[in-house]
Write a protein that holds these residues in place. Sequence first.
Motif, mmCIF file in Angstrom:
data_model
loop_
_atom_site.group_PDB
_atom_site.id
_atom_site.type_symbol
_atom_site.label_atom_id
_atom_site.label_comp_id
_atom_site.label_asym_id
_atom_site.label_seq_id
_atom_site.Cartn_x
_atom_site.Cartn_y
_atom_site.Cartn_z
ATOM 1 N N TYR A 62 -0.537 -2.603 -4.838
ATOM 2 C CA TYR A 62 -1.324 -3.777 -5.233
ATOM 3 C C TYR A 62 -2.754 -3.357 -5.563
ATOM 4 O O TYR A 62 -3.111 -2.204 -5.449
ATOM 5 N N HIS B 226 -2.311 -5.178 8.061
ATOM 6 C CA HIS B 226 -1.567 -4.061 7.471
ATOM 7 C C HIS B 226 -0.345 -3.704 8.322
ATOM 8 O O HIS B 226 0.099 -2.559 8.345
ATOM 9 N N GLY C 247 0.830 -1.192 0.000
ATOM 10 C CA GLY C 247 0.000 0.000 0.000
ATOM 11 C C GLY C 247 0.868 1.247 0.000
ATOM 12 O O GLY C 247 2.042 1.192 0.401
ATOM 13 N N TYR D 32 -1.625 -14.170 -5.842
ATOM 14 C CA TYR D 32 -0.309 -13.719 -6.309
ATOM 15 C C TYR D 32 0.470 -14.801 -7.059
ATOM 16 O O TYR D 32 1.311 -14.479 -7.901
HETATM 17 N N1 LIG Z 1 4.575 -21.006 5.348
HETATM 18 C C1 LIG Z 1 5.255 -20.461 6.334
HETATM 19 O O1 LIG Z 1 6.248 -21.011 6.812
HETATM 20 C C2 LIG Z 1 4.818 -19.143 6.883
HETATM 21 C C3 LIG Z 1 5.581 -18.502 7.857
HETATM 22 C C4 LIG Z 1 5.212 -17.228 8.279
HETATM 23 C C5 LIG Z 1 4.065 -16.644 7.768
HETATM 24 N N2 LIG Z 1 3.297 -17.330 6.877
HETATM 25 C C6 LIG Z 1 2.084 -16.718 6.300
HETATM 26 O O2 LIG Z 1 2.516 -15.672 5.439
HETATM 27 C C7 LIG Z 1 1.596 -14.618 5.443
HETATM 28 C C8 LIG Z 1 2.318 -13.323 5.781
HETATM 29 O O3 LIG Z 1 2.800 -13.346 7.110
HETATM 30 P P1 LIG Z 1 3.330 -11.992 7.735
HETATM 31 O O4 LIG Z 1 3.766 -12.267 9.113
HETATM 32 O O5 LIG Z 1 4.265 -11.325 6.793
HETATM 33 O O6 LIG Z 1 1.956 -11.169 7.752
HETATM 34 P P2 LIG Z 1 1.691 -9.653 8.065
HETATM 35 O O7 LIG Z 1 2.900 -9.022 8.664
HETATM 36 O O8 LIG Z 1 0.406 -9.577 8.814
HETATM 37 O O9 LIG Z 1 1.460 -9.023 6.621
HETATM 38 C C9 LIG Z 1 0.925 -7.737 6.586
HETATM 39 C C10 LIG Z 1 1.185 -7.150 5.218
HETATM 40 O O10 LIG Z 1 0.210 -7.635 4.275
HETATM 41 C C11 LIG Z 1 0.042 -6.614 3.321
HETATM 42 N N3 LIG Z 1 -1.209 -6.723 2.573
HETATM 43 C C12 LIG Z 1 -2.480 -6.579 3.049
HETATM 44 N N4 LIG Z 1 -3.353 -6.779 2.035
HETATM 45 C C13 LIG Z 1 -2.609 -7.067 0.904
HETATM 46 C C14 LIG Z 1 -2.926 -7.385 -0.436
HETATM 47 N N5 LIG Z 1 -4.189 -7.498 -0.854
HETATM 48 N N6 LIG Z 1 -1.902 -7.618 -1.305
HETATM 49 C C15 LIG Z 1 -0.625 -7.522 -0.897
HETATM 50 N N7 LIG Z 1 -0.261 -7.234 0.365
HETATM 51 C C16 LIG Z 1 -1.250 -7.011 1.248
HETATM 52 C C17 LIG Z 1 0.085 -5.352 4.121
HETATM 53 O O11 LIG Z 1 0.564 -4.355 3.256
HETATM 54 P P3 LIG Z 1 0.044 -2.844 3.309
HETATM 55 O O12 LIG Z 1 0.049 -2.449 4.753
HETATM 56 O O13 LIG Z 1 1.074 -2.167 2.476
HETATM 57 O O14 LIG Z 1 -1.336 -2.824 2.745
HETATM 58 C C18 LIG Z 1 1.069 -5.653 5.256
HETATM 59 O O15 LIG Z 1 2.344 -5.079 5.065
HETATM 60 C C19 LIG Z 1 0.504 -15.029 6.439
HETATM 61 O O16 LIG Z 1 -0.538 -15.629 5.724
HETATM 62 C C20 LIG Z 1 1.196 -16.045 7.314
HETATM 63 O O17 LIG Z 1 0.293 -16.956 7.914
HETATM 64 C C21 LIG Z 1 3.653 -18.544 6.406
#
Ligand SMILES: NC(=O)c1ccc[n+]([C@@H]2O[C@H](COP(=O)([O-])OP(=O)(O)OC[C@H]3O[C@@H](n4cnc5c(N)ncnc54)[C@H](OP(=O)(O)O)[C@@H]3O)[C@@H](O)[C@H]2O)c1
Length: 306
Positions: free
Chosen positions: A192, A297, A175, A219
Amino acid sequence: MPQAVRFNEYGGIDVLEVVEVPRPVPGPGQVLVEVRAAAINPGEASIRGGVFAQRWPATFPSGQGSDLAGVVAAVGPEVTGVRDGDEVIGFTDDRASHAQLVLVDQANVIPRPAGVSWDAAGSLYVAGTTAYAAVRAVALAPGEIVVVSAAAGGVGSLAVQLAKNAGATVIGLAGPANHDWLAGQGVLPVTYGDGVADRVRDASHGRVDAFVDTFGGGYVDLAIDLGVRPERIDTIADFAAAQMHGTKTDGNVAGGTAEVLAELAALVDKGALDIPIAGVYPLAEVRDAFRELELRHTHGKIVLHP
Ligand SMILES: NC(=O)c1ccc[n+]([C@@H]2O[C@H](COP(=O)([O-])OP(=O)(O)OC[C@H]3O[C@@H](n4cnc5c(N)ncnc54)[C@H](OP(=O)(O)O)[C@@H]3O)[C@@H](O)[C@H]2O)c1
């Protein structure tokens, strides 16, 4: 008595409680850590909500949390090289780090380097090792172009920096509020939402070599539409799309070791990896911490101070 987060049933934020628990006693090979900082992660909200109830069921009352940093308060039998008073970064696979005192296997703690703040130290394990594995999976060569979705989030904010360190040109989807931070990291920020494919084509002059998806929800399809080969795509969130297209899914399971944690801590210590801290909450306000996280966010990490 020490305090710890507990929940007795799957549910929303309101099932989270902070309760008094017996003081844990370290067994063979374990250390007891008095936690200074423990980050929270979206996966913990999913576990609490019952998303993984079939695959990885909870036993109630359940604790939560993997990330932690703190001071060793006691060591169990057979522990060598770690002493009371040592400052450590660590992790637990027992859903237990959101607490004042946490038992950790000695193999899962590393020394906290002097240049790593408590909040960064307590944020490093899940997001850091996940970002590390996801970037490693797409095998970037210097000069290649990679797109990272949710580029300013907990995992994304670290993935963009690790991709830059690998010599890639990085396009970060975020964002507008996060564009300045991304630009400051040398990342090309792209908003996005509707029209994102065309904006990425413009920013990349039509050539995208790799894609790291840290958000899910379309994505992987975008990466395929942009012409990225499936073996150069890694998603940590959209496993159905990964299966459909044959992309990679490396994340915390692939990267979550003490060795990777130490490598990341060394990068933070020498100023080559910034851990943005979006918010800090006392343990008693764990519900408010998750309320903020679940808005999706967050820029960087939200940390609990037990
Ligand atoms: N597989 C694994 O090992 C593993 C490990 C860790 C996390 N995960 C998963 O990975 C994901 C991310 O984790 P995280 O800790 O990074 O989460 P997070 O910190 O909550 O991610 C928040 C970010 O998502 C962005 N966002 C919101 N809506 C969006 C959209 N429509 N398109 C693109 N970006 C958007 C926001 O950007 P803006 O503020 O700029 O809008 C914000 O910076 C989660 O689903 C989590 O469960 C998986």
